[in-house]
Design a protein around this motif. Sequence first.
Motif, PDB file in Angstrom:
ATOM      1  N   ASN A   1       3.735   6.205  -1.510  1.00 22.32           N
ATOM      2  CA  ASN A   1       3.532   6.643  -2.890  1.00 22.32           C
ATOM      3  C   ASN A   1       4.824   7.270  -3.419  1.00 22.32           C
ATOM      4  O   ASN A   1       5.295   8.269  -2.878  1.00 22.32           O
ATOM      5  CB  ASN A   1       2.390   7.664  -2.925  1.00 22.32           C
TER       6      ASN A   1
ATOM      7  N   TYR B   1       3.076  -1.652   7.208  1.00 25.87           N
ATOM      8  CA  TYR B   1       3.226  -2.740   6.253  1.00 25.87           C
ATOM      9  C   TYR B   1       4.634  -3.283   6.202  1.00 25.87           C
ATOM     10  O   TYR B   1       5.577  -2.684   6.702  1.00 25.87           O
ATOM     11  CB  TYR B   1       2.805  -2.260   4.860  1.00 25.87           C
TER      12      TYR B   1
ATOM     13  N   ALA C   1       7.431   0.072  -0.879  1.00 20.99           N
ATOM     14  CA  ALA C   1       6.264  -0.153  -1.731  1.00 20.99           C
ATOM     15  C   ALA C   1       5.013   0.468  -1.141  1.00 20.99           C
ATOM     16  O   ALA C   1       4.063   0.750  -1.871  1.00 20.99           O
ATOM     17  CB  ALA C   1       6.057  -1.650  -1.937  1.00 20.99           C
ATOM     18  N   SER C   2       4.974   0.687   0.169  1.00 20.97           N
ATOM     19  CA  SER C   2       3.731   1.206   0.728  1.00 20.97           C
ATOM     20  C   SER C   2       3.683   2.723   0.794  1.00 20.97           C
ATOM     21  O   SER C   2       2.702   3.284   1.253  1.00 20.97           O
ATOM     22  CB  SER C   2       3.420   0.583   2.080  1.00 20.97           C
TER      23      SER C   2
ATOM     24  N   ARG D   1      -3.083   0.595  -1.590  1.00 20.95           N
ATOM     25  CA  ARG D   1      -3.712  -0.033  -0.421  1.00 20.95           C
ATOM     26  C   ARG D   1      -3.474   0.834   0.811  1.00 20.95           C
ATOM     27  O   ARG D   1      -4.378   1.052   1.623  1.00 20.95           O
ATOM     28  CB  ARG D   1      -3.124  -1.433  -0.191  1.00 20.95           C
ATOM     29  N   THR D   2      -2.230   1.356   0.936  1.00 23.31           N
ATOM     30  CA  THR D   2      -1.950   2.244   2.062  1.00 23.31           C
ATOM     31  C   THR D   2      -2.939   3.405   2.079  1.00 23.31           C
ATOM     32  O   THR D   2      -3.515   3.726   3.115  1.00 23.31           O
ATOM     33  CB  THR D   2      -0.520   2.811   1.945  1.00 23.31           C
TER      34      THR D   2
ATOM     35  N   GLN E   1       0.974  -1.433  -3.631  1.00 21.59           N
ATOM     36  CA  GLN E   1       0.782  -1.414  -2.184  1.00 21.59           C
ATOM     37  C   GLN E   1       0.485  -0.022  -1.655  1.00 21.59           C
ATOM     38  O   GLN E   1      -0.229   0.125  -0.675  1.00 21.59           O
ATOM     39  CB  GLN E   1       2.026  -1.964  -1.499  1.00 21.59           C
ATOM     40  N   TYR E   2       1.053   1.002  -2.317  1.00 22.54           N
ATOM     41  CA  TYR E   2       0.795   2.337  -1.772  1.00 22.54           C
ATOM     42  C   TYR E   2      -0.647   2.770  -1.993  1.00 22.54           C
ATOM     43  O   TYR E   2      -1.141   3.655  -1.306  1.00 22.54           O
ATOM     44  CB  TYR E   2       1.790   3.371  -2.303  1.00 22.54           C
TER      45      TYR E   2
ATOM     46  N   ARG F   1      -5.878   3.586   0.700  1.00 22.90           N
ATOM     47  CA  ARG F   1      -7.243   3.121   0.979  1.00 22.90           C
ATOM     48  C   ARG F   1      -7.409   2.894   2.467  1.00 22.90           C
ATOM     49  O   ARG F   1      -8.401   3.301   3.063  1.00 22.90           O
ATOM     50  CB  ARG F   1      -7.473   1.817   0.208  1.00 22.90           C
ATOM     51  N   LEU F   2      -6.409   2.284   3.097  1.00 21.42           N
ATOM     52  CA  LEU F   2      -6.525   1.969   4.517  1.00 21.42           C
ATOM     53  C   LEU F   2      -6.209   3.186   5.389  1.00 21.42           C
ATOM     54  O   LEU F   2      -6.261   3.125   6.603  1.00 21.42           O
ATOM     55  CB  LEU F   2      -5.617   0.794   4.878  1.00 21.42           C
ATOM     56  N   LYS F   3      -5.859   4.304   4.743  1.00 19.16           N
ATOM     57  CA  LYS F   3      -5.716   5.566   5.465  1.00 19.16           C
ATOM     58  C   LYS F   3      -7.066   6.249   5.521  1.00 19.16           C
ATOM     59  O   LYS F   3      -7.235   7.246   6.198  1.00 19.16           O
ATOM     60  CB  LYS F   3      -4.754   6.477   4.678  1.00 19.16           C
ATOM     61  N   GLY F   4      -8.016   5.724   4.744  1.00 21.50           N
ATOM     62  CA  GLY F   4      -9.338   6.316   4.719  1.00 21.50           C
ATOM     63  C   GLY F   4      -9.531   7.326   3.603  1.00 21.50           C
ATOM     64  O   GLY F   4     -10.467   8.118   3.641  1.00 21.50           O
ATOM     65  N   VAL F   5      -8.662   7.310   2.593  1.00 22.46           N
ATOM     66  CA  VAL F   5      -8.809   8.243   1.478  1.00 22.46           C
ATOM     67  C   VAL F   5     -10.005   7.806   0.625  1.00 22.46           C
ATOM     68  O   VAL F   5     -10.214   6.615   0.415  1.00 22.46           O
ATOM     69  CB  VAL F   5      -7.527   8.265   0.626  1.00 22.46           C
ATOM     70  N   ARG F   6     -10.784   8.786   0.141  1.00 20.72           N
ATOM     71  CA  ARG F   6     -11.922   8.447  -0.709  1.00 20.72           C
ATOM     72  C   ARG F   6     -11.454   7.913  -2.049  1.00 20.72           C
ATOM     73  O   ARG F   6     -10.392   8.301  -2.539  1.00 20.72           O
ATOM     74  CB  ARG F   6     -12.786   9.690  -0.943  1.00 20.72           C
TER      75      ARG F   6
ATOM     76  N   ARG G   1     -14.472   3.913   5.957  1.00 16.95           N
ATOM     77  CA  ARG G   1     -13.451   4.886   5.639  1.00 16.95           C
ATOM     78  C   ARG G   1     -13.142   5.772   6.825  1.00 16.95           C
ATOM     79  O   ARG G   1     -12.024   6.220   7.027  1.00 16.95           O
ATOM     80  CB  ARG G   1     -13.909   5.718   4.451  1.00 16.95           C
TER      81      ARG G   1
ATOM     82  N   ASN H   1       1.325   8.544 -10.989  1.00 19.19           N
ATOM     83  CA  ASN H   1       2.115   7.336 -11.204  1.00 19.19           C
ATOM     84  C   ASN H   1       1.689   6.620 -12.470  1.00 19.19           C
ATOM     85  O   ASN H   1       2.505   6.039 -13.175  1.00 19.19           O
ATOM     86  CB  ASN H   1       1.961   6.398 -10.012  1.00 19.19           C
TER      87      ASN H   1
ATOM     88  N   ARG I   1     -10.889   3.549   9.125  1.00 16.09           N
ATOM     89  CA  ARG I   1      -9.557   3.294   8.585  1.00 16.09           C
ATOM     90  C   ARG I   1      -8.675   4.529   8.682  1.00 16.09           C
ATOM     91  O   ARG I   1      -9.077   5.607   8.278  1.00 16.09           O
ATOM     92  CB  ARG I   1      -9.653   2.916   7.109  1.00 16.09           C
TER      93      ARG I   1
ATOM     94  N   LYS J   1      -5.378  11.715  -6.732  1.00 11.43           N
ATOM     95  CA  LYS J   1      -4.183  12.219  -6.056  1.00 11.43           C
ATOM     96  C   LYS J   1      -3.068  11.184  -5.991  1.00 11.43           C
ATOM     97  O   LYS J   1      -1.895  11.523  -6.037  1.00 11.43           O
ATOM     98  CB  LYS J   1      -4.535  12.649  -4.625  1.00 11.43           C
ATOM     99  N   HIS J   2      -3.446   9.912  -5.816  1.00 10.42           N
ATOM    100  CA  HIS J   2      -2.399   8.920  -5.591  1.00 10.42           C
ATOM    101  C   HIS J   2      -2.032   8.154  -6.862  1.00 10.42           C
ATOM    102  O   HIS J   2      -0.886   7.871  -7.102  1.00 10.42           O
ATOM    103  CB  HIS J   2      -2.817   7.940  -4.495  1.00 10.42           C
ATOM    104  N   ALA J   3      -3.050   7.786  -7.639  1.00  6.85           N
ATOM    105  CA  ALA J   3      -2.773   6.876  -8.756  1.00  6.85           C
ATOM    106  C   ALA J   3      -2.385   7.623 -10.026  1.00  6.85           C
ATOM    107  O   ALA J   3      -1.501   7.193 -10.756  1.00  6.85           O
ATOM    108  CB  ALA J   3      -3.975   5.984  -9.004  1.00  6.85           C
TER     109      ALA J   3
END
Lengths: 350, 700
Positions: free
Chosen positions: B110, B102, B107-108, A250-251, A247-248, A253-258, B91, A270, B94, A265-267
């Motif tokens: 990082n 959420y 979970a939302s 998705r967060t 879900q993070y 992505r919906l924040k507008g991160v490329r 983008r 983790n 968003r 940076k995010h994946a």
Amino acid sequence: MIVFILRRLGVMILTALCLTFVVFFLTNLYPNLEKLAKTQGNFRMTDEQVASYLRKEGHLEPLLVKYGQWLGVVPGTTYQGEDGLTGTCFRGTQSAEQVAARPRFCGILQGDWGFSTRFRAPVSAIIAERLGLTGILMFWVMLLMVPSALILGVLAGMREGSRTDRALSTVAITTTATPEYVSGVVLIAVFASSAFGLRWFNGTATSAMENPTFWNFFLPVLTIALYGTGYIARMTRASMAEVMTAQYIRTARLKGVRFRDIVLKHALRNALIAPFTVIMLQFPWLLNGVVIVETLFNYKGFGWTLVQAASNNDIDLLLAVSVVSVFVVLLTQLISDIGYVYLNPRISVT
Amino acid sequence: MSDPTYDGPILEIENLSISFFTRLREIPAVMDFSCVVQPGEAMGLVGESGCGKSTVALGVMQDLGVNGRITGGTIRYKGRDLNGLSQNELRKIRGSEIAMIYQEPMASLNPAMKVGKQLMEVPMIHQGVGTAAARKLALEMIEDVRMPDPERILNSYPHQLSGGQQQRIVIAMALMSRPSLLILDEPTTALDVTVEAGIVDLVKDLGRKYGTSMLFISHNLGLILDSCDRLCVMYSGEAVETGSITEVFDEMQHPYTQALFRSIPLPSADKNARPLVAIPGNFPFPHERPPGCNFGPRCDYFQAGRCDAQEVPMARVKGDDRHETRCLRFREIDWSTPPEPPIATEKARIGAPVIEVDALRKYYEVAANKLFGRGHKQLVKANETLTFDARESETLAIVGESGCGKSTFAKVLMGLETATAGKILYDNREIQDIPIQRRSTATVSDIQMVFQNPFDTLNPSMRVGRQIMRALEIFGIGTSEAERREKMLDLMDLVKLPREFADRMPRQLSGGQKQRVGIARAFAGGARIVVADEPVSALDVSVAAAVTDLLLEIQRNNRTTLLFIAHDLSIVRYLSDRVLVMYLGHVVELGTTAQVFAPPYHPYTEALLSAVPIADTSVRKKRILLEGDVPSAINPPSGCPFQTRCRWKSEVPGNLCETEVPPMRRLADGHQVKCHLSESCFGQMEPVIELAARPGSDGQ
């Protein structure tokens, strides 16, 4: 943290003791000793001659006494021969005065790793030299294997089910399903023989022991790395694919991160938590892999030494190899646990 | 990017249809959905799980995954059609123009990135500001969401914050670049009621402060009433009714909306005189929707040949502003008829005490550091001197927020844990020290449990009937397989499941049906005490009502003692005879339902009551917000456990609250409160919830 490391060291020593005792027991079975006597003396020795040789060398003491002597907690024994004293703490025959001047204990606690019957040299010198050679090999293997595996895994996992994913996964499965003795032979046949006319590399790495170059060293490195690459890439892919559905992500992505920044940076951090343990497990596994590859490419490193020691029932050398192996395994696991803590902020040591 | 002179609606959705494509078939998730959100307006989207409300939200975000596709209609944001935008253009919208909050804050966020970095990312992407400026903005935002010590928060990882704090961070992140539209997808479902109340207030205030429009998705009608101006009720992929809050709540024009309101426990409901009315039947699967009206098969007003003959369009309700309904018969139905006079049942006669709990304590020892090293041991004081009794045929509700020790008590009672001190007397036998393995079969079958999550408590690879028969076998009931099978089928009848279901696998059952199996299993051995741990909190409202009624009916017939563990005070008020309120391991209030729900309250009960959202426009509530988080049970506050958050603390002279645990005081017969407040203070307390008199009969 200190307590944790000390406890792990304690476990390490205990494991080394258990393992060496097993090796000690097996190498000291009478048939093995008999074989040792015959290779050291000559093959036509009578049973009496074998027994007298073994007594002279200190092999007929009770097992625990011998083990204690090897460890250095039981004094070495001496035997009165016809022309002087023989003993477990020195080579050959010496006079009583000479023996009295020597230390009575001679085990690994005193830093004496014994004498290799196969190479007729002190074990510590052999281990140091061979481990160094294998170290060089491993270094290059890791340098090739880890980055390429991670890149493969991340590329495949970031878009699960895509064409890139399927292509890269096929490669990874193929390499990891091919054992070294197959891939090594195939690589030699293709790149180092006249069969395909591509004589790009050397088929043997003997010269690499003095002077490793790309031409004489690439094939053994590649052979070992290929197998591990596929394995780590599969792990990384699975972990990456799972993280990408989190879900993070998705967060983000919906924040507008490329997309690129989502992956990097995010994946990534983790996704690396799970494969990190696997990568660290590869180190001890490499010890096993080098046995085949070093023999195949005639690179006289640690694996090759192990084979030589085992086939000649070289007791001291085998024991030293076991001790080194245990320490490599447990040390990498220690590093892996500590590294895990740094990657995963949810776990803390303090 | 956005046109500053634009003054039309923020969001216009017209005839939106969204489908998910699987290998087998196309599954329509949303059909012909329209709604308009004006600037500064809060639009609520209500419906049960699977009705497509979250899909609408993701459709607006254009993030439907690989399988989802918009198959028709338009979504216009400030006049621009979002369907036609490229990934790059999307983008830019968003996070800066449309932001989302959420359901599960943990979970939302990082887990491997510091909170500050996650917040700073937003302005750095959208406004192109540098690190220092972004950090300053993040600090301001943290203060805006009313969190103490912003610097420390920015430097922590999400797991170091509590659930409520995490959700505040998610809200802060969403508001970082002042979006015009905020989509909230069940933002408080995972949180406790008092935390929920704080979050809802915060979102409302910030929405007002920044003039943000909101699309608020929830299954909780009370929350929608508290936070929205308009709402849209969805059923099975369609909007069935839309209008302003007062119109839809008080003058509903769709049978589903009406049924929904009748199935939730409002303050006017009563388990004996006015029981809940469950919606008959089940929610249709997306690929098995009936022809015509989707709600037809479950509707009281269904007319064959008419309702199932044609697609039903949205129709405007005359005279009302933007009030629409998807019903052919809304003009013919007399909406003011009260529901069928339900079969009122007699109040059960309460018998002698079955369970007596005396000064029960349960402490857990935890190593300070679980993974590495031993460290020094710490005590978690989960239960502190619980003293109460539960009587035959009585429903005793145990209420409190997560971490208050209510589940620990259930575990000790069941024998899954043994007590640290004190006694539990069951029929005058001490059972607090006997673990379940050493309890006699009779005791085990007498004290049973219905679990919170029916999805996890059934063995997924064993047929339903077999699972019940296994329970019978363990309880030593029946001598032969055939006899047990007969008994199992009787139990299926008891929980009103068709007998054929005995041969089904759990995955073939819906949530409500699974919970019925759970109830059948609990009552298999003729249980005398049933601990129901939030038995309906995982179920949808219409199903929950039916399961609740079933539980009560069986209880009434078997004269079972029901210990009902819950955090939802509405349902507690509806079904319990007595209520026990817990806070940090202490019983802070104990009394009959009427006594607990009316002043004088324990200060914590007062706050808890005020936090519960109630879906009734005639209810006037006093808002009492609790500051901060529940203290840790490892390091509880000195004196009264509630003193750190109590608004009445100043009324107690000296530092009594900080130094002494208050004694249990009797306020009235059977009403006990653990508080230092004086009689006169208790006398001054005003009711938190008041029912304003409504003209005429209540028009549902």
